[in-house]
Write a protein that holds these residues in place. Structure first.
Motif, PDB file in Angstrom:
ATOM      1  N   HIS A   7       0.852  -1.191   0.000  1.00  0.00           N
ATOM      2  CA  HIS A   7       0.000   0.000   0.000  1.00  0.00           C
ATOM      3  C   HIS A   7       0.890   1.245   0.000  1.00  0.00           C
ATOM      4  O   HIS A   7       1.790   1.382   0.815  1.00  0.00           O
ATOM      5  N   ALA A   8       0.633   2.168  -0.919  1.00  0.00           N
ATOM      6  CA  ALA A   8       1.443   3.384  -1.025  1.00  0.00           C
ATOM      7  C   ALA A   8       1.266   4.248   0.222  1.00  0.00           C
ATOM      8  O   ALA A   8       0.136   4.449   0.691  1.00  0.00           O
ATOM      9  N   VAL A   9       2.388   4.755   0.767  1.00  0.00           N
ATOM     10  CA  VAL A   9       2.296   5.639   1.940  1.00  0.00           C
ATOM     11  C   VAL A   9       2.966   6.999   1.687  1.00  0.00           C
ATOM     12  O   VAL A   9       2.694   7.960   2.400  1.00  0.00           O
ATOM     13  N   ALA A  10       3.852   7.079   0.689  1.00  0.00           N
ATOM     14  CA  ALA A  10       4.502   8.350   0.357  1.00  0.00           C
ATOM     15  C   ALA A  10       5.101   8.210  -1.040  1.00  0.00           C
ATOM     16  O   ALA A  10       5.197   7.094  -1.575  1.00  0.00           O
ATOM     17  N   ALA A  11       5.492   9.346  -1.632  1.00  0.00           N
ATOM     18  CA  ALA A  11       6.106   9.298  -2.962  1.00  0.00           C
ATOM     19  C   ALA A  11       7.082  10.446  -3.114  1.00  0.00           C
ATOM     20  O   ALA A  11       6.933  11.491  -2.457  1.00  0.00           O
ATOM     21  N   VAL A  12       8.072  10.246  -3.983  1.00  0.00           N
ATOM     22  CA  VAL A  12       9.054  11.298  -4.222  1.00  0.00           C
ATOM     23  C   VAL A  12       9.201  11.521  -5.723  1.00  0.00           C
ATOM     24  O   VAL A  12       8.933  10.617  -6.525  1.00  0.00           O
ATOM     25  N   ALA A  13       9.639  12.736  -6.072  1.00  0.00           N
ATOM     26  CA  ALA A  13      10.061  13.041  -7.436  1.00  0.00           C
ATOM     27  C   ALA A  13      11.470  13.598  -7.347  1.00  0.00           C
ATOM     28  O   ALA A  13      11.731  14.540  -6.589  1.00  0.00           O
ATOM     29  N   ALA A  14      12.365  12.985  -8.127  1.00  0.00           N
ATOM     30  CA  ALA A  14      13.770  13.396  -8.053  1.00  0.00           C
ATOM     31  C   ALA A  14      14.353  13.435  -9.455  1.00  0.00           C
ATOM     32  O   ALA A  14      13.723  12.984 -10.428  1.00  0.00           O
ATOM     33  N   VAL A  15      15.578  13.940  -9.529  1.00  0.00           N
ATOM     34  CA  VAL A  15      16.175  14.157 -10.849  1.00  0.00           C
ATOM     35  C   VAL A  15      16.526  12.842 -11.555  1.00  0.00           C
ATOM     36  O   VAL A  15      16.646  12.813 -12.767  1.00  0.00           O
ATOM     37  N   ASP A  16      16.730  11.792 -10.797  1.00  0.00           N
ATOM     38  CA  ASP A  16      16.977  10.501 -11.438  1.00  0.00           C
ATOM     39  C   ASP A  16      16.491   9.377 -10.509  1.00  0.00           C
ATOM     40  O   ASP A  16      16.130   9.606  -9.337  1.00  0.00           O
ATOM     41  N   ALA A  17      16.499   8.170 -11.039  1.00  0.00           N
ATOM     42  CA  ALA A  17      15.937   7.036 -10.300  1.00  0.00           C
ATOM     43  C   ALA A  17      16.744   6.733  -9.046  1.00  0.00           C
ATOM     44  O   ALA A  17      16.183   6.382  -7.998  1.00  0.00           O
ATOM     45  N   ARG A  18      18.081   6.879  -9.146  1.00  0.00           N
ATOM     46  CA  ARG A  18      18.923   6.563  -7.988  1.00  0.00           C
ATOM     47  C   ARG A  18      18.601   7.501  -6.825  1.00  0.00           C
ATOM     48  O   ARG A  18      18.444   7.054  -5.672  1.00  0.00           O
ATOM     49  N   THR A  19      18.502   8.772  -7.130  1.00  0.00           N
ATOM     50  CA  THR A  19      18.184   9.754  -6.085  1.00  0.00           C
ATOM     51  C   THR A  19      16.802   9.476  -5.497  1.00  0.00           C
ATOM     52  O   THR A  19      16.590   9.565  -4.280  1.00  0.00           O
ATOM     53  N   ALA A  20      15.869   9.124  -6.378  1.00  0.00           N
ATOM     54  CA  ALA A  20      14.502   8.851  -5.898  1.00  0.00           C
ATOM     55  C   ALA A  20      14.497   7.659  -4.943  1.00  0.00           C
ATOM     56  O   ALA A  20      13.839   7.684  -3.896  1.00  0.00           O
ATOM     57  N   ARG A  21      15.247   6.621  -5.290  1.00  0.00           N
ATOM     58  CA  ARG A  21      15.296   5.441  -4.415  1.00  0.00           C
ATOM     59  C   ARG A  21      15.952   5.782  -3.081  1.00  0.00           C
ATOM     60  O   ARG A  21      15.512   5.340  -2.016  1.00  0.00           O
ATOM     61  N   GLN A  22      17.029   6.593  -3.148  1.00  0.00           N
ATOM     62  CA  GLN A  22      17.692   7.014  -1.895  1.00  0.00           C
ATOM     63  C   GLN A  22      16.712   7.797  -1.025  1.00  0.00           C
ATOM     64  O   GLN A  22      16.666   7.623   0.204  1.00  0.00           O
ATOM     65  N   ALA A  23      15.942   8.641  -1.668  1.00  0.00           N
ATOM     66  CA  ALA A  23      14.989   9.481  -0.918  1.00  0.00           C
ATOM     67  C   ALA A  23      13.948   8.620  -0.204  1.00  0.00           C
ATOM     68  O   ALA A  23      13.572   8.901   0.943  1.00  0.00           O
ATOM     69  N   LEU A  24      13.501   7.563  -0.884  1.00  0.00           N
ATOM     70  CA  LEU A  24      12.504   6.685  -0.258  1.00  0.00           C
ATOM     71  C   LEU A  24      13.054   6.098   1.043  1.00  0.00           C
ATOM     72  O   LEU A  24      12.337   5.967   2.039  1.00  0.00           O
ATOM     73  N   LYS A  25      14.364   5.775   1.023  1.00  0.00           N
ATOM     74  CA  LYS A  25      14.969   5.174   2.216  1.00  0.00           C
ATOM     75  C   LYS A  25      15.064   6.176   3.366  1.00  0.00           C
ATOM     76  O   LYS A  25      15.193   5.782   4.532  1.00  0.00           O
ATOM     77  N   LEU A  26      15.026   7.457   3.040  1.00  0.00           N
ATOM     78  CA  LEU A  26      15.151   8.487   4.083  1.00  0.00           C
ATOM     79  C   LEU A  26      13.800   8.878   4.698  1.00  0.00           C
ATOM     80  O   LEU A  26      13.740   9.654   5.636  1.00  0.00           O
ATOM     81  N   ILE A  27      12.730   8.367   4.118  1.00  0.00           N
ATOM     82  CA  ILE A  27      11.404   8.666   4.685  1.00  0.00           C
ATOM     83  C   ILE A  27      11.168   7.739   5.868  1.00  0.00           C
ATOM     84  O   ILE A  27      11.290   6.514   5.746  1.00  0.00           O
ATOM     85  N   GLU A  28      10.865   8.320   7.011  1.00  0.00           N
ATOM     86  CA  GLU A  28      10.641   7.520   8.218  1.00  0.00           C
ATOM     87  C   GLU A  28       9.144   7.385   8.474  1.00  0.00           C
ATOM     88  O   GLU A  28       8.438   8.397   8.617  1.00  0.00           O
ATOM     89  N   VAL A  29       8.690   6.147   8.497  1.00  0.00           N
ATOM     90  CA  VAL A  29       7.273   5.881   8.781  1.00  0.00           C
ATOM     91  C   VAL A  29       7.189   5.104  10.088  1.00  0.00           C
ATOM     92  O   VAL A  29       7.821   4.055  10.240  1.00  0.00           O
ATOM     93  N   ASP A  30       6.426   5.641  11.017  1.00  0.00           N
ATOM     94  CA  ASP A  30       6.230   4.972  12.307  1.00  0.00           C
ATOM     95  C   ASP A  30       4.924   4.185  12.225  1.00  0.00           C
ATOM     96  O   ASP A  30       3.835   4.758  12.223  1.00  0.00           O
ATOM     97  N   TYR A  31       5.054   2.863  12.098  1.00  0.00           N
ATOM     98  CA  TYR A  31       3.876   1.994  11.978  1.00  0.00           C
ATOM     99  C   TYR A  31       3.550   1.349  13.322  1.00  0.00           C
ATOM    100  O   TYR A  31       4.458   0.962  14.067  1.00  0.00           O
ATOM    101  N   GLU A  32       2.284   1.172  13.590  1.00  0.00           N
ATOM    102  CA  GLU A  32       1.860   0.256  14.640  1.00  0.00           C
ATOM    103  C   GLU A  32       1.264  -0.959  13.932  1.00  0.00           C
ATOM    104  O   GLU A  32       0.184  -0.873  13.324  1.00  0.00           O
ATOM    105  N   VAL A  33       2.015  -2.043  13.947  1.00  0.00           N
ATOM    106  CA  VAL A  33       1.589  -3.220  13.183  1.00  0.00           C
ATOM    107  C   VAL A  33       0.359  -3.851  13.836  1.00  0.00           C
ATOM    108  O   VAL A  33       0.320  -4.042  15.062  1.00  0.00           O
TER     109      VAL A  33
END
Lengths: 758, 81
Positions: A109-135
């Protein structure tokens, strides 16, 4: 609608011929432009962060680190896609599916999205998004989800369709019921009763082209979207509503489509791409990976179905009932309802009852899949029908013919049928050489019937005649199965010109009036009706222009075989004027010549098919081989028979994959274990025999050429036909789809109390 | 006057009836009068109800006439693939 759609019984010149497919060369050479082939200067790469949990409360999302990463131009969450649905529950579900709000409801399920200058940067950005889940506890199985002890996906769901509102919420969103007569009385008269429970696993439509789009929101608030879709007008409506735009400010252009089969009938990533572009101020391309396609788009329902059918010794069915439980993913649907309507639609039944339950599970949002819900219901019913025929001692084809619905039969879903084609498809199957071909050791033959409704819908078409006499046809239904060729044939037929003189294109949403999407087997049915109407409007203008050129009254001009003809002896010396001649003079007779049509194409007419299948089962491994496959189906009128055959073969091929291999496999953690074509195996050419087809043409009375939809019905019988073949080959009734080798082997061993040693 | 048969869950909106009689010449008038007599129909009509006339299903042609003696059957508006 000032158009008479009734069947006219005309003879055809172009319709029914088989010109080479106009898009073929581009598609096989890579020139055809699919969703991911469109690019814009300065475009960014969009990527989506997805939940790793099947069910979790989203306590907090921190995007600050991602936003600070060099090259990241926009990060969005649900806060950037606020709820603008104004109480429209179905649209809210689509919005929540595009971007989770309070809870992640399935793995992927999508929880956030990024737009970046290239795919590598976009993937790095996804890793920097912190999501606090209660499973949270999860449930992925349809039967488990119905239990009172199951984790609740939505505590605001109280089952609809019960006599009294239940006291407690549950995962069952709705109960529906169809039928007539008295089943208790009917079963009381039965000499034989078959009662079985069946399961089918969740499958994906398996379209080869992933969801892909390029979104560009300008600073003035207007926007463009290039996208792979089955309905660009519908996507425009959805995106405009979800982003708070006026529809006219958003132009949507559809690309070629590498398969949809119902999975591209509502938006998934497109509002996300538009929101990213709006925030970044630059174009954004968003292409799903295959992993994302499996985890977060498309699948059909998993099902659990109980069937009971009773019949007298003479082979007359006295009563039939089914209880159908369909998974919907995490949002309410009407999938079991459709299964309940279609389950017994092939048969003439005095006493019938079907009950459907829509069930929420922690799986992706269920989407339509080619005659949605009907194949699973047909699998259960047609398996039981086959077994009942055996118990009575009747040939399964004869048993079905004896009980087949016909004109005047009250359908199991309610209305009385008009003229229908189930009987002719069964008779054709009975007389087909395939039925008489010998079988070898470990081989079995199965057959089954299938039903689908077919739809029409809102349709708009422009037909423009160039000054050289060539014809441009602009249609608004996306070409998913060859409709541009078929519609060119129809325009040529109506105008009386050569097929080669006509070029059909799919127009964008700013160039043509609204069109419903290409679903419900409606593309050629609906747009051919609108094309005939547009051509007739153009012919009226052509006659007017010819009358001007001759200086005679228009009532004295008729249109025949592509020419204006002055009728009556007084015009005996006037040579006929061709479409080319009238078009060449158009600048001097009133300007461009065009025909326009907007209509609601209704009365599509229900459709039936009968399939025959031979299977060989390896008793040592449970592996199967499809030896021979035959499809018999009513097309009304096959406009381009090769494409019709392609639809029949495609439906059968997808059904073969569904029946034998395809399956979503979830782990105990609720995560999808096989989101790729290596582990989710769709059939390839070497898995399939040449699929034989027989087109029946029983004209649809509600179309000028007798056309019916053909795209969906062909996937309804395969699960059952193959199950019957495997059951006959293995000597054990198969009740669980897919019939993968381990499942067949287990069934054989369970039946014989040990390893099969025949 | 036409007799209209309602599918299962619609019957509850019409007070448990499975059939209702309505004076209507076409689908538009049928829907308008149904909503007047049974206000619970209005949101469902807005979402979409299909009408089968002598077995042929109409989803959007609200101008379609309802012939005297025809079998009129209301059905859910279905999704296709």
């Amino acid at each position: 609608m000032n158009f008479d759609p009734r069947y006219s019984g005309r003879n055809f010149t172009s319709v029914g011929t088989r010109p080479l497919r106009p898009d073929g060369v581009d598609k096989v050479t890579g020139r055809a432009r699919y969703g991911a082939d469109f690019n814009m200067a300065g475009q960014l790469v969009g990527r989506v962060l997805r939940s790793p949990h099947a069910h979790a409360t989203i306590r907090r999302i921190d995007t600050s680190k991602a936003e600070k990463l060099a090259g990241v131009k926009a990060v969005i969450t649900a806060a950037d896609l606020p709820d603008l649905t104004d109480g429209d529950a179905a649209m809210y579900d689509i919005l929540d599916n595009c971007m989770a709000r309070e809870k992640a409801l399935y793995d992927g399920h999508a929880v956030a999205a990024v737009a970046a200058v290239d795919a590598r940067t976009a993937r790095q950005a996804l890793k920097l998004i912190e999501v606090d889940y209660e499973v949270l506890p999860h449930v992925t199985d349809v039967d488990e989800a119905m239990k009172h002890t199951a984790p609740l996906l939505n505590d605001a769901i109280f089952t609809e369709g019960l006599e009294e509102k239940p006291a407690k919420p549950s995962n069952v969103t709705k109960r529906t019921q169809f039928g007539h007569g008295d089943i208790h009385e009917g079963f009381g008269r039965a000499d034989f009763v078959v009662e079985r429970s069946f399961k089918t696993e969740q499958t994906h439509q398996g379209y080869i082209e992933p969801h892909a789009c390029v979104a560009n929101v300008s600073s003035d608030g207007t926007a463009d979207l290039w996208v792979c879709t089955q309905g660009h007008f519908v996507y425009r409506q959805h995106c405009a509503q979800l982003l708070g735009m006026e529809a006219s400010k958003l132009r949507v252009t559809s690309s070629e489509i590498g398969g949809g089969f119902g999975g591209k009938t509502h938006v998934w990533a497109e509002p996300v791409a538009l929101a990213l572009s709006r925030k970044a101020g630059r174009p954004v391309k968003l292409v799903m990976t295959r992993d994302e396609v499996f985890r977060a788009s498309g699948p059909t329902s998993a099902t659990s179905i109980d069937v009971r059918i009773g019949a007298r010794k003479d082979g007359t069915i006295t009563a039939a009932e089914a209880t159908l439980r369909y998974s919907c993913g995490p949002y309410a649907g009407m999938w079991a309802e459709i299964g309940a309507m279609t389950a017994f639609a092939c048969y003439r039944l005095e006493n019938v009852r079907t009950v459907g339950y829509e069930v929420l599970v922690n799986r992706p949002k269920t989407a339509a899949y080619r005659a949605p819900s009907a194949p699973m219901a047909a699998f259960a019913v047609e398996s039981a029908i086959d077994e009942l025929a055996k118990e009575i001692g009747m040939d399964p084809v004869e048993f079905r013919i004896r009980n087949a619905a016909q004109e005047g039969t009250r359908s199991s879903y309610g209305p009385v049928y008009g003229p229908i084609g189930i009987g002719p498809t069964l008779e054709a199957a009975k007389n087909h050489p395939h039925m008489k071909a010998p079988l070898g050791k470990n081989q079995g033959r199965g057959m089954a019937c299938g039903f689908w409704f077919n739809f029409g819908g809102q349709t708009c078409t422009d037909l423009n005649i160039g000054m050289d006499g060539s014809v441009s046809l602009a249609v608004g239904t996306v070409d998913v199965g060859g409709s541009r060729a078929s519609l060119s044939l129809v325009a040529a037929e109506e105008l009386g010109i050569a097929y080669e003189q006509v070029k059909a294109v799919v127009a964008d949403t700013s160039s043509l009036g609204y069109n419903d999407m290409t679903d419900g087997s409606r593309g050629t049915f609906s747009s051919s009706m609108a094309t005939i109407s547009a051509a007739r409007n153009a012919i009226k203008i052509l006659r007017e222009r010819a009358a001007q050129m001759w200086d005679i009254p228009i009532d004295d001009v008729v249109w025949e075989k592509g020419h204006a003809i002055a009728k009556g002896e007084k015009y005996g010396n006037l040579a006929a004027l061709s479409l080319r001649e009238i078009a060449a003079a158009s600048g001097k007779t009133g300007g461009p010549i065009a025909g326009h049509s907007e209509l609601v194409a209704d009365g599509a007419g229900v459709s039936f098919a009968t399939h025959i299948c031979d299977i060989e089962v390896d008793p040592e491994t449970g592996a199967t081989r499809v030896l021979r496959y035959t499809v018999v189906q009513d097309a009304g009128k096959a406009v381009h028979p090769t494409y019709v055959e392609g639809q029949y073969q495609g439906g059968a091929a997808q059904g073969i994959g569904w029946a034998l291999n395809e399956e979503y496999v979830y782990g105990k953690d609720g995560r999808l274990q096989n989101p790729g074509f290596l582990d989710y195996r769709i059939p390839v050419c070497s898995d399939l025999p040449m699929i034989d087809t027989q087109i029946l043409e029983i004209p649809n009375p509600n179309h000028p050429y007798g056309v019916r939809g053909v795209g969906e019905t062909s996937i309804v019988p395969p699960l059952a036909a193959i199950a019957n073949a495997v059951s006959n080959a293995a000597g054990v009734r198969m009740t669980h789809i897919p019939m993968s080798p381990p499942r067949i082997l287990a069934a054989i061993e369970a039946e014989r109390g040990g390893r099969w040693s025949k | 006057m036409v007799e209209v048969t309602l599918w299962g869950s619609l019957g509850a909106i019409a007070g448990g009836k499975s059939k209702v009689e309505i004076e209507a010449k076409d689908i538009r008038e049928l829907f308008r009068k149904l909503a007047e007599q049974y206000p619970g129909f209005e949101p469902l009509i807005e979402k979409g109800i299909a009408v089968a006339i002598d077995g042929t299903i109409y989803r959007d042609t609200w101008s379609k006439e309802l012939p005297q003696g025809a079998e009129i059957f209301l059905l859910p508006r279905l999704a296709g693939g």
